[in-house]
Design an enzyme around this catalytic site. Structure first.
Site, short mmCIF file in Angstrom:
data_model
loop_
_atom_site.label_atom_id
_atom_site.label_comp_id
_atom_site.label_asym_id
_atom_site.label_seq_id
_atom_site.Cartn_x
_atom_site.Cartn_y
_atom_site.Cartn_z
N GLY A 87 0.81 -1.10 0.06
CA GLY A 87 -0.03 0.08 0.04
C GLY A 87 0.96 1.39 -0.11
O GLY A 87 0.56 2.01 -0.86
N GLY A 147 -0.05 -8.02 1.75
CA GLY A 147 0.53 -9.59 2.43
C GLY A 147 0.64 -10.78 1.51
O GLY A 147 1.53 -11.37 1.58
#
Ligand code: AMP
Length: 397
Positions: A351, A374
């Site tokens: 992000g 992730g």
């Protein structure tokens, strides 16, 4: 083997697509950034064109298993309807009689977006009964939520074998294709830049990347754990003392494998992490007592930029400084700009790095913007993602 959505006959079928519409809302409760919605538009459009009945499902935020209007997907339904220029039916729940009835009455080309899956604690618990109820809505299961593939939840794993047929959506296929290329046949030299605060999150990735890359450039707060492990003074910088031993082992491994694991040679430092704080640039790698490293310095940037521009494959994950707080964003924004200048294959994930690419205004010039945080890291660690495994069908194509 994993089937592509394009291999299936979708005509008049109820096609359940797990998407990642976990988008941020603005102060008025409207979608602030719709990139996760637009990322799944190719899959959505394909299902509609092929005559499927489209049932979309997603999570949003962490409502902790309870209905909470703050986390309703209603604003997403509104934005999706604008983007598709067609009606999007939005029921109050993701399971139950009302939803069953709506789905039963659907005609081809119609779209339903179910309410937030995480309003039910059974979603994250991968509950078998909840999985069955979701599966009961579908003839075909499609996963297009790359960012959730590392989670074994009802909508990503539990329901999958309970539906007649299954496939990967176009976004998932593209992510897997690009990231697999990095793992198996990258054009060389292959350079990775890793940043961010938590070394603990990235140890596995570093370990796997050391088997793949020609150079690993480390920045961000996690560089200080490595520098301290080498015996360099890091002042008041953020350090994970519990990881010093592992950091030292990784440095040793890189050395024996003859892989360049580069650490910052100078830093932008301040006494506190605060916007507009008084700052200075160190002349070397050491940081004086009472000061903390908050960004890479100019010599480091120059060295990293030269390696990025000489590489044929570049992977970047994690900011190289405390980039949310000016003036410590410079290094991270510069890295984004340098990637944009690269003639090689560039892949950006996470992000914060994606945000920096946006601030630098260079999104168009990056080869692949990975939608997973992730999930991308776990894929690059070489782990099997449960959501991908669930999509596997037996036998040859
Ligand atoms: P992570 O969640 O581990 O990817 O770390 C991302 C966060 O690391 C961002 O919020 C950055 O502001 C922060 N960060 C990066 N470099 C530094 C630094 N030198 N000192 C403090 N925070 C940092």
């Amino acid at each position: 083997m994993i089937k592509s959505l394009e291999e299936l006959d979708l005509k008049e079928k109820r096609v359940f697509v797990r998407v990642d519409f976990n988008v941020p809302y603005d102060a008025e409760g409207k979608v602030a950034d719709d990139s996760r919605i637009t990322a799944s538009l190719p899959t959505i459009r394909h299902v509609l064109k092929a005559g499927g009945k489209l049932i979309l499902a997603s999570h949003l935020g962490r409502p902790k298993g309870k209905r909470d209007p703050k986390y309703s997907l209603m604003p997403v339904a509104a934005r999706l309807s604008e983007l598709l220029e067609r009606e999007v039916t939005f029921p109050e729940d993701c399971i139950g009689d009302a939803v069953k009835k709506l789905v039963g009455e659907m005609r081809e080309g119609e779209v339903i977006l179910l309410e937030n899956l995480r309003f039910h604690p059974e979603e994250e618990a991968n509950d078998p009964i909840f999985s069955e109820r979701l599966a009961g809505l579908a003839d075909i299961y499609v996963n297009d939520a790359f960012g959730t593939l590392h989670r074994a939840h009802a909508s990503t794993v539990g329901m999958v074998p309970l539906v007649k047929d299954k496939a990967a959506g176009l976004l998932v296929l593209k992510e897997v294709q690009v990231l697999s290329r990095l793992l198996h046949e990258p054009a060389r030299p292959f350079v990775a830049i890793l940043g961010g605060a938590k070394v603990s999150d990235k140890l596995g990735v570093i370990e796997n990347l050391l088997k793949l890359v020609d150079g690993l450039l480390v920045g961000g707060a996690m560089a200080y754990t490595f520098l301290k492990a080498k015996g360099v003074e890091v002042g008041a910088s953020l350090v994970e003392d519990g990881k010093l031993h592992q950091a030292a082992k990784l440095l040793e491994r890189a050395k024996t494998k003859d892989i360049r694991l580069e650490l910052p040679v100078d830093h932008v430092v301040a006494r506190e992490l605060k916007a507009g704080a008084e700052f200075k640039t160190t002349s070397g790698a050491a940081i004086p007592a009472g000061w903390m490293g908050l960004d890479v310095g100019p010599k480091t940037l120059e060295a990293y930029e030269a390696q990025i521009l000489a590489a044929k494959t570049v992977l970047w994950n994690g900011p190289v400084g405390a980039f949310e707080t000016p003036p410590f964003e410079r290094g991270t924004v510069e890295i984004a700009r340098t990637l944009a200048k690269s003639a090689g294959m560039t892949v950006v994930g996470g992000g914060d790095s994606l945000a920096a690419v946006k601030v630098a205004g260079v999104g168009e010039k990056i080869g692949h913007l990975s939608t997973g945080g992730g999930a991308t890291l776990e894929f690059l660690e070489g782990k099997t993602l449960p959501g991908l495994k669930a999509l596997e069908t037996e036998g040859a194509p």
